[in-house]
Design a protein around this motif. Structure first.
Motif, short mmCIF file in Angstrom:
data_model
loop_
_atom_site.label_atom_id
_atom_site.label_comp_id
_atom_site.label_asym_id
_atom_site.label_seq_id
_atom_site.Cartn_x
_atom_site.Cartn_y
_atom_site.Cartn_z
N SER A 1 46.11 46.88 44.64
CA SER A 1 44.87 46.30 45.16
C SER A 1 44.56 46.77 46.57
O SER A 1 45.34 47.48 47.20
N GLY B 1 36.00 47.99 42.02
CA GLY B 1 35.79 46.83 41.19
C GLY B 1 35.87 45.53 41.98
O GLY B 1 36.43 45.49 43.07
N GLY C 1 39.86 40.62 41.88
CA GLY C 1 40.36 40.00 40.67
C GLY C 1 40.28 40.92 39.47
O GLY C 1 40.97 40.69 38.47
N SER C 2 39.45 41.95 39.55
CA SER C 2 39.32 42.90 38.43
C SER C 2 39.42 44.35 38.88
O SER C 2 39.24 45.26 38.07
N SER C 3 39.71 44.56 40.16
CA SER C 3 39.66 45.92 40.69
C SER C 3 40.70 46.86 40.09
O SER C 3 40.55 48.08 40.19
N ASP D 1 41.38 46.92 36.89
CA ASP D 1 40.99 47.25 35.52
C ASP D 1 40.57 48.71 35.45
O ASP D 1 39.82 49.21 36.30
N TYR E 1 36.98 50.32 36.23
CA TYR E 1 36.37 50.40 37.55
C TYR E 1 36.80 51.63 38.35
O TYR E 1 36.27 51.88 39.43
#
Length: 125
Positions: A52, A101, A104-106, A108, A111
């Motif tokens: 992240s 992204g 919380g979804s970066s 995935d 993205y």
């Protein structure tokens, strides 16, 4: 736009180690998540590991858990992939990628939109 340049690939025997590095430039490094993908001949590109924006969250593919470690250095604008206990099935071209992204979804895979040129990793048995 961000520029990503990988280095550190090469050939190694099974059980050996390699360390891949990716240098990022062009955008504020802490504004995007980073990841490593790989693609073997005849196979789809696979997400291997991701980290992240602040380095606090990581993702690993099941196939590399316990063997690979991803980390990022916010001061040097680099992300590294330490690969230990390499296996022949790890042979692939490895790509560094950036994701913008949402939090919380970066991590995935959908993205990741900026890519490096790739570096070859070959593991012999």
């Amino acid at each position: 736009q961000v520029q990503l340049v990988e280095s550190g690939g090469g050939a190694v025997q099974a059980g050996g180690s390699l360390r891949l590095s990716c240098a990022a430039s062009g955008r504020t490094f802490s504004s995007y998540a980073m990841g490593w993908f790989r693609q073997a001949p005849g196979k789809e590109r696979e997400r291997v590991a991701a980290v992240s924006r602040n380095g606090g969250s990581t993702y690993y593919a099941d196939s590399v858990k316990g063997r690979f470690t991803i980390s990022r250095d916010l001061a040097k604008n680099t992300v590294t992939l330490q690969m230990n206990s390499l296996k022949p099935e790890d042979t692939a071209v490895y790509y560094c990628a950036a994701s913008w992204g949402p939090y919380g979804s970066s991590l995935d895979r959908a993205y990741f939109s900026s890519w490096g040129q790739g570096t070859q990793v070959t593991v012999s048995s």
